[in-house]
Write an enzyme that holds these catalytic residues in place. Structure first.
Site, PDB file in Angstrom:
ATOM      1  N   ASN A  88     -20.920   2.200 -12.443  1.00 46.92           N
ATOM      2  CA  ASN A  88     -21.615   3.355 -13.033  1.00 46.92           C
ATOM      3  C   ASN A  88     -20.989   4.701 -12.672  1.00 46.92           C
ATOM      4  O   ASN A  88     -21.130   5.667 -13.413  1.00 46.92           O
ATOM      5  CB  ASN A  88     -23.080   3.316 -12.579  1.00 46.92           C
ATOM      6  CG  ASN A  88     -23.767   4.646 -12.734  1.00 46.92           C
ATOM      7  OD1 ASN A  88     -24.187   5.031 -13.826  1.00 46.92           O
ATOM      8  ND2 ASN A  88     -23.869   5.397 -11.632  1.00 46.92           N
ATOM      9  N   TYR A 153     -12.598  12.792 -20.959  1.00 45.56           N
ATOM     10  CA  TYR A 153     -13.812  11.979 -20.774  1.00 45.56           C
ATOM     11  C   TYR A 153     -13.964  10.899 -21.847  1.00 45.56           C
ATOM     12  O   TYR A 153     -14.027   9.711 -21.523  1.00 45.56           O
ATOM     13  CB  TYR A 153     -15.034  12.902 -20.693  1.00 45.56           C
ATOM     14  CG  TYR A 153     -16.329  12.173 -20.452  1.00 45.56           C
ATOM     15  CD1 TYR A 153     -16.655  11.685 -19.185  1.00 45.56           C
ATOM     16  CD2 TYR A 153     -17.240  11.965 -21.485  1.00 45.56           C
ATOM     17  CE1 TYR A 153     -17.842  11.008 -18.958  1.00 45.56           C
ATOM     18  CE2 TYR A 153     -18.431  11.291 -21.264  1.00 45.56           C
ATOM     19  CZ  TYR A 153     -18.730  10.819 -20.004  1.00 45.56           C
ATOM     20  OH  TYR A 153     -19.905  10.141 -19.785  1.00 45.56           O
TER      21      TYR A 153
HETATM   22  P1  NAD Z   1     -24.372  11.966 -12.197  1.00 42.26           P
HETATM   23  O1  NAD Z   1     -23.349  13.032 -12.063  1.00 42.26           O
HETATM   24  O2  NAD Z   1     -25.810  12.288 -12.001  1.00 42.26           O
HETATM   25  O3  NAD Z   1     -24.015  10.748 -11.244  1.00 42.26           O
HETATM   26  C1  NAD Z   1     -22.706  10.275 -11.150  1.00 42.26           C
HETATM   27  C2  NAD Z   1     -22.641   9.375  -9.959  1.00 42.26           C
HETATM   28  O4  NAD Z   1     -21.275   8.988  -9.789  1.00 42.26           O
HETATM   29  C3  NAD Z   1     -23.071  10.092  -8.676  1.00 42.26           C
HETATM   30  O5  NAD Z   1     -23.818   9.187  -7.884  1.00 42.26           O
HETATM   31  C4  NAD Z   1     -21.745  10.410  -8.017  1.00 42.26           C
HETATM   32  O6  NAD Z   1     -21.822  10.480  -6.609  1.00 42.26           O
HETATM   33  C5  NAD Z   1     -20.929   9.209  -8.447  1.00 42.26           C
HETATM   34  N1  NAD Z   1     -19.508   9.440  -8.272  1.00 42.26           N
HETATM   35  C6  NAD Z   1     -18.734  10.400  -8.844  1.00 42.26           C
HETATM   36  N2  NAD Z   1     -17.498  10.318  -8.352  1.00 42.26           N
HETATM   37  C7  NAD Z   1     -17.498   9.279  -7.458  1.00 42.26           C
HETATM   38  C8  NAD Z   1     -16.532   8.695  -6.626  1.00 42.26           C
HETATM   39  N3  NAD Z   1     -15.284   9.159  -6.581  1.00 42.26           N
HETATM   40  N4  NAD Z   1     -16.887   7.661  -5.828  1.00 42.26           N
HETATM   41  C9  NAD Z   1     -18.139   7.178  -5.854  1.00 42.26           C
HETATM   42  N5  NAD Z   1     -19.111   7.696  -6.628  1.00 42.26           N
HETATM   43  C10 NAD Z   1     -18.774   8.732  -7.413  1.00 42.26           C
HETATM   44  O7  NAD Z   1     -24.103  11.330 -13.620  1.00 42.26           O
HETATM   45  P2  NAD Z   1     -24.952  10.325 -14.528  1.00 42.26           P
HETATM   46  O8  NAD Z   1     -25.361  11.090 -15.722  1.00 42.26           O
HETATM   47  O9  NAD Z   1     -25.964   9.580 -13.753  1.00 42.26           O
HETATM   48  O10 NAD Z   1     -23.752   9.365 -14.989  1.00 42.26           O
HETATM   49  C11 NAD Z   1     -23.639   8.022 -14.595  1.00 42.26           C
HETATM   50  C12 NAD Z   1     -22.681   7.341 -15.556  1.00 42.26           C
HETATM   51  O11 NAD Z   1     -23.220   7.399 -16.876  1.00 42.26           O
HETATM   52  C13 NAD Z   1     -21.297   7.976 -15.622  1.00 42.26           C
HETATM   53  O12 NAD Z   1     -20.317   6.974 -15.728  1.00 42.26           O
HETATM   54  C14 NAD Z   1     -21.358   8.797 -16.905  1.00 42.26           C
HETATM   55  O13 NAD Z   1     -20.092   8.990 -17.463  1.00 42.26           O
HETATM   56  C15 NAD Z   1     -22.239   7.930 -17.754  1.00 42.26           C
HETATM   57  N6  NAD Z   1     -22.892   8.629 -18.860  1.00 42.26           N
HETATM   58  C16 NAD Z   1     -23.799   9.606 -18.629  1.00 42.26           C
HETATM   59  C17 NAD Z   1     -24.388  10.239 -19.713  1.00 42.26           C
HETATM   60  C18 NAD Z   1     -25.417  11.325 -19.534  1.00 42.26           C
HETATM   61  O14 NAD Z   1     -25.802  11.947 -20.548  1.00 42.26           O
HETATM   62  N7  NAD Z   1     -25.913  11.588 -18.350  1.00 42.26           N
HETATM   63  C19 NAD Z   1     -24.047   9.866 -21.022  1.00 42.26           C
HETATM   64  C20 NAD Z   1     -23.112   8.865 -21.209  1.00 42.26           C
HETATM   65  C21 NAD Z   1     -22.539   8.248 -20.116  1.00 42.26           C
END
Ligand code: NAD
Length: 245
Positions: A88, A153
């Site tokens: 994730n 991205y």
């Molecule tokens: P967020 O920024 O709230 O959380 C991201 C998580 O990834 C955090 O826990 C962060 O610590 C972790 N992370 C980042 N870099 C890291 C690293 N080097 N090592 C370990 N952990 C790391 O984001 P989110 O919205 O919860 O996103 C989670 C996933 O869902 C991501 O892959 C994102 O691309 C995807 N996503 C999110 C959305 C959205 O609208 N929020 C939409 C599509 C996809």
């Protein structure tokens, strides 16, 4: 739904990842939260004291195969197996092509794609030996539509779709299912970092009339991890309210 299973959730300290961690714990799994730093992992664990004995933290560099293999081995040692990997962790950016540095492009590829490869390889080695497992990757709706800035991205998420479909075909013989969830706009810190007018514009165009909650996305991770999805592999499951942009 996940009794006696053990899961690793990368980026499980907040947002969608933390919602997945909770869904998995509530459904009987043991969970290892893989974060980037011990400090943020400890903070997440502090909010999960009711699950003591079923949850642990790890913080390997997700792009370092040795560190990841060691961490995953410690999870297996603690809970007896590693059955589910939720890849994730991810980062996003909206940088224009004209300003994009190679350093920024490399960083987004590292976390969004290379880490998925490294973690999947380490987990699959354990799962194969165990007789099976489930890997769930995190795509995005923009893997299909692109976005008007921040080209790195959607490029990494499109690559995640390709990795998912390829690994599903390669690992089926080892009883390892590989799928991806493609969230739409979801209410996390990642979205909070976007300009408000951009979020409003996107939300207005979502047929279901609202952005997703992290729990909406976590439900798909629960389904795909469970035996209800025993015949599902190589799928990229959209959870986006039918958003098209
Ligand atoms: P967020 O920024 O709230 O959380 C991201 C998580 O990834 C955090 O826990 C962060 O610590 C972790 N992370 C980042 N870099 C890291 C690293 N080097 N090592 C370990 N952990 C790391 O984001 P989110 O919205 O919860 O996103 C989670 C996933 O869902 C991501 O892959 C994102 O691309 C995807 N996503 C999110 C959305 C959205 O609208 N929020 C939409 C599509 C996809």
């Amino acid at each position: 739904m996940l009794k006696n299973k053990t899961a690793v959730v990368t980026g499980g300290t907040r947002g969608i990842g933390f919602a997945i961690v909770k869904r998995y714990l509530d459904n009987g799994a043991n969970v290892a939260i893989a974060g980037s730093r011990q400090e943020t992992v400890d903070k997440a664990l502090a909010g999960l004291t009711e699950y003591e004995g079923h949850v642990m933290g790890i913080w390997p560099n997700l792009c370092d195969p040795e560190e990841v293999a060691e961490s995953f081995a410690s999870v297996k040692e603690r809970f007896g197996s590693l059955d589910i990997l939720a890849n994730n962790a991810g980062i996003s950016s909206r940088t224009s092509l004209y300003d994009y540095t190679l350093e920024e492009f490399t960083k987004i590829v590292d976390i969004n794609l290379k880490a998925v490869f490294v973690c999947s390889q380490a987990a699959a080695r354990i799962m194969k030996e165990q007789g099976g497992g489930v890997i769930i990757n995190t795509s995005s709706m923009v893997s299909q539509y692109g976005q008007p800035s921040g080209c790195g991205y959607p490029a990494t998420k499109f690559a995640v779709d390709g990795l998912t479909k390829s690994l599903a075909r390669e690992l089926a013989k080892d009883k390892i299912r590989v799928n991806a969830v493609a969230p739409g706009v979801t209410k996390t810190d990642m979205v909070a970092a976007l300009p408000k007018e951009m979020v409003d514009r996107i939300s207005a165009g979502i047929p279901l009339g609202r952005p997703g909650d992290p729990e909406d996305i976590a439900n798909a991770y629960l389904y795909l991890a469970s035996d209800l999805a025993a015949y599902v592999t190589g799928a990229v499951v959209r959870v986006d309210g039918a958003a098209m942009t």
